[in-house]
Scaffold this active site. Structure first.
Site, short mmCIF file in Angstrom:
data_model
loop_
_atom_site.label_atom_id
_atom_site.label_comp_id
_atom_site.label_asym_id
_atom_site.label_seq_id
_atom_site.Cartn_x
_atom_site.Cartn_y
_atom_site.Cartn_z
CG ASP A 92 -2.20 -0.86 0.90
OD1 ASP A 92 -2.56 -1.00 -0.29
OD2 ASP A 92 -2.79 -1.38 1.85
CG ASP A 149 -7.04 -4.57 -1.37
OD1 ASP A 149 -7.35 -5.68 -1.84
OD2 ASP A 149 -7.43 -4.18 -0.26
N1 GLY Z 1 -6.80 -1.99 1.24
C1 GLY Z 1 -7.67 -2.44 2.25
C2 GLY Z 1 -9.08 -2.00 2.13
O1 GLY Z 1 -9.59 -1.68 1.10
O2 GLY Z 1 -9.72 -1.98 3.17
#
Ligand code: GLY
Length: 369
Positions: A92, A149
């Site tokens: 992320d 994600d």
């Molecule tokens: N990346 C984690 C979520 O969308 O909660």
């Protein structure tokens, strides 16, 4: 409802200026008793810590108000410390740096911000596993985990590749995207949240429920990451295969969200009761649909644009809190299916995507991705 987005923008500004005053250098996530707690204190490396700054850079771009720039810089300083600590960072880092350092560099040309963005891109590229052609998710003992994600983080690699005129970054992003198409996107356009691979061979082993209801169900925020992330893959590469996959993911999202008044359930394949919504998925998917509308030919635009607008309209009609005394605009976000602490709450990324969507329609946004 007539969409008057200029008046919505005025309400967004009033609300966010009040939040800037209350937050100072703090980084918001989910309000408690109407007010944000500081994620700088709670978890400096938390994956959502860029979205506040991203929203402020969008508003700085749209209005030129220096309050937004100065406040956004506080989050960039915090990210700098998170980069120095290193251990909390993972796939992320794209969400974190595209919204802080890279947004700053894009708008102001600040050299230190460029270095920080490139540093983050190398961290993301270093997570690539050539045994299975995927960027691994999270840390700890999960070397075979790959999640939908991550698609939204890949624009950090496309940006670095262009900055350095070096094709390695884009190649890693595309190899990962190809694996997403094979291992995470289903034939009907829906997607898994997670695939666990054998990290030595790349073989697909299992599909845990992740943040959705169950294995094989359909977590709506994951679906929104697929819609927008695949559209962005086409935006950055021009490869029609990604646009077609984005359209399939979008058609599936539209068909499902239409059944619940254009606001998404947390999981499109959950039991009928309880009824839990996740407005953050709706806001993200709306941005994805508006992006697809920009990428397709004239005859197709209306399908994506009109459905994106319906979703924004539904969020504005029933899910926004405009009281400047209380933190968080978009209500009824949900972190994961069955979440005890975070069902039907404002979440910072919901506000980010709502603001991006409104600015997109007003043609006042810039592409942060
Ligand atoms: N990346 C984690 C979520 O969308 O909660």
């Amino acid at each position: 409802m007539e969409l008057n987005l200029n008046s919505v923008l005025a309400k967004i500004e009033a609300k966010l200026q009040a939040e800037c005053g209350r937050l100072g250098t703090a980084i918001p996530y989910i309000p408690q008793n109407g007010h944000y707690v500081d994620m700088r204190e709670e978890n400096l490396s938390w994956w959502t810590n860029g979205f506040w700054a991203g929203m402020l850079w969008q508003l700085y771009h749209a209005t030129g108000n220096e309050l937004y720039r100065k406040t956004a810089e506080y989050s960039e300083d915090a990210m700098k410390q998170a980069m120095e600590q290193y251990m909390g960072l993972h796939h992320d880092v794209g969400f974190q740096l595209l919204h802080t350092a890279v947004a700053d560099y894009r708008l102001t040309g600040k050299p230190e911000a460029r270095v920080m963005g490139l540093h983050g891109a190398n961290l993301l590229a270093g997570r690539f596993n050539p045994n299975g052609n995927y960027i691994r998710a999270w840390n700890k003992d999960m070397p075979g985990w790959m999640i939908i994600d991550c698609l939204m983080n890949l624009p950090l690699l496309y940006w670095a590749g262009e900055e350095l005129d070096d094709p390695r970054y884009g190649t890693i992003a595309e190899l990962h995207t190809q694996t997403v198409l094979k291992s995470l996107i289903r034939e009907d356009g829906s997607c898994h949240h997670i695939v666990v691979k054998n990290p030595a061979t790349g073989e697909d082993l299992e599909y845990p429920a992740g943040q959705g209801y169950a294995s094989g169900s359909s977590w709506s925020r994951g679906q929104s990451w697929a819609v927008y992330g695949l559209a962005l893959a086409f935006h950055h590469t021009g490869k029609t295969e990604y646009l077609n996959a984005a359209k399939r993911a979008a058609h599936y999202f539209i068909a499902n969200v239409a059944a619940t008044g254009y606001v998404s359930l947390v999981d499109f394949r959950a039991p009928k009761e309880p009824v839990w919504y996740d407005t953050t998925a709706t806001a993200c998917a709306a941005c994805g649909l508006l992006e697809i509308a920009e990428l397709v030919g004239e005859a197709e635009k209306e399908l994506y644009r009109s459905n994106g607008l319906r979703m924004i309209e539904a969020l504005l009609a029933g899910h926004c809190n405009w009281n400047p005394e209380e933190d968080g605009i978009l209500q009824n976000g949900t972190v994961d299916y069955g979440s005890k602490t975070a069902t039907h709450v404002p979440i910072i990324y919901g506000d980010y995507f709502l603001v991006e969507a409104v600015l997109r329609v007003l043609k006042k946004d810039f592409l942060i991705w």
